[in-house]
Design a protein around this motif. Structure first.
Motif, PDB file in Angstrom:
ATOM      1  N   ASP A 105       0.918  -1.641  -0.285  1.00 45.04           N
ATOM      2  CA  ASP A 105      -0.252   0.042  -0.098  1.00 45.04           C
ATOM      3  C   ASP A 105       1.010   1.071   0.224  1.00 45.04           C
ATOM      4  N   TYR A 106       2.115   1.012   1.055  1.00 40.09           N
ATOM      5  CA  TYR A 106       3.003   2.387   0.880  1.00 40.09           C
ATOM      6  C   TYR A 106       3.602   2.751  -0.211  1.00 40.09           C
ATOM      7  N   LYS A 107       4.237   1.319  -1.348  1.00 38.19           N
ATOM      8  CA  LYS A 107       4.916   1.989  -2.431  1.00 38.19           C
ATOM      9  C   LYS A 107       3.285   1.915  -3.163  1.00 38.19           C
ATOM     10  N   SER A 146      12.248   8.114 -16.448  1.00 34.95           N
ATOM     11  CA  SER A 146      13.386   7.179 -15.854  1.00 34.95           C
ATOM     12  C   SER A 146      13.038   7.267 -13.915  1.00 34.95           C
ATOM     13  N   ALA A 147      12.995   9.307 -12.991  1.00 37.06           N
ATOM     14  CA  ALA A 147      12.885   9.580 -12.099  1.00 37.06           C
ATOM     15  C   ALA A 147      12.185   8.044 -11.402  1.00 37.06           C
ATOM     16  N   ILE A 181      12.573   5.277  -8.657  1.00 41.13           N
ATOM     17  CA  ILE A 181      11.812   5.606  -7.750  1.00 41.13           C
ATOM     18  C   ILE A 181      11.112   3.877  -7.282  1.00 41.13           C
ATOM     19  N   SER A 182      10.674   3.690  -8.143  1.00 38.57           N
ATOM     20  CA  SER A 182      10.085   1.604  -7.999  1.00 38.57           C
ATOM     21  C   SER A 182      11.389   1.287  -7.945  1.00 38.57           C
ATOM     22  N   GLY A 191      11.834  -0.836  -4.222  1.00 42.02           N
ATOM     23  CA  GLY A 191      11.586  -2.770  -3.847  1.00 42.02           C
ATOM     24  C   GLY A 191      10.170  -3.338  -4.497  1.00 42.02           C
ATOM     25  N   ALA A 192      10.121  -2.095  -5.337  1.00 43.60           N
ATOM     26  CA  ALA A 192       8.503  -2.546  -6.019  1.00 43.60           C
ATOM     27  C   ALA A 192       8.820  -3.289  -7.426  1.00 43.60           C
TER      28      ALA A 192
END
Length: 146
Positions: free
Chosen positions: A105-107, A134-135, A139-140, A144-145
């Motif tokens: 949920d946080y991701k 790209s940014a 972030i992903s 660790g998404a």
């Protein structure tokens, strides 16, 4: 159920800093539009307050004041690296202290904020520029998404 009480003050500030760090990274990806992107970040946070998240943890995050880390660094790259570090640290804290559902949920919330900021100004014909995409990918990865 995980909540603010499960974290130290410093840890909670890091958790709150992850989503805003993501928004700041995206807003730095392109020149111009920073004011519009800032409003977009604030609006997305406000809207999150008005709707229930999938977990109580996200509801508690959304009800908190957004944490903006005003890091002082020498270059845009160093600042970006610093914000990516905040995101990695927040994800690591949540991985160790929350449920898998709360972490996901946080991701989703953090990536959603980043995408909302990226879409705040249109780059030529594209709603989101290649550098903003790209940014968001960086972030992903930090979350660790992917």
């Amino acid at each position: 159920m995980t909540g603010k009480a499960d974290f130290t003050v410093e840890e909670w500030e890091t958790v709150l800093g992850g989503p805003t760090s993501a928004g700041l990274i995206v807003s730095m990806a392109e020149r111009g539009g920073t004011l519009r992107e800032s409003f977009s970040l604030a609006k997305a946070w406000t809207e999150a307050r008005g709707s229930s998240g999938a977990t109580a943890l996200l509801d508690e995050i959304a009800q908190s004041k957004p944490k903006v880390d005003r890091a002082r660094t020498g270059s845009r790259r160093e600042l970006k690296d610093h914000y990516l570090g905040v995101i990695r640290e927040a994800a690591s804290l949540l991985e160790s202290k929350s449920t898998p559902e709360e972490l996901e949920d946080y991701k989703r919330f953090t990536l959603g904020l980043a995408e909302r900021v990226a879409g705040a100004k249109e780059e030529n014909v594209q709603p989101i520029s290649d550098s903003e995409r790209s940014a968001i990918e960086e972030i992903s990865v930090a979350l660790g998404a992917r």
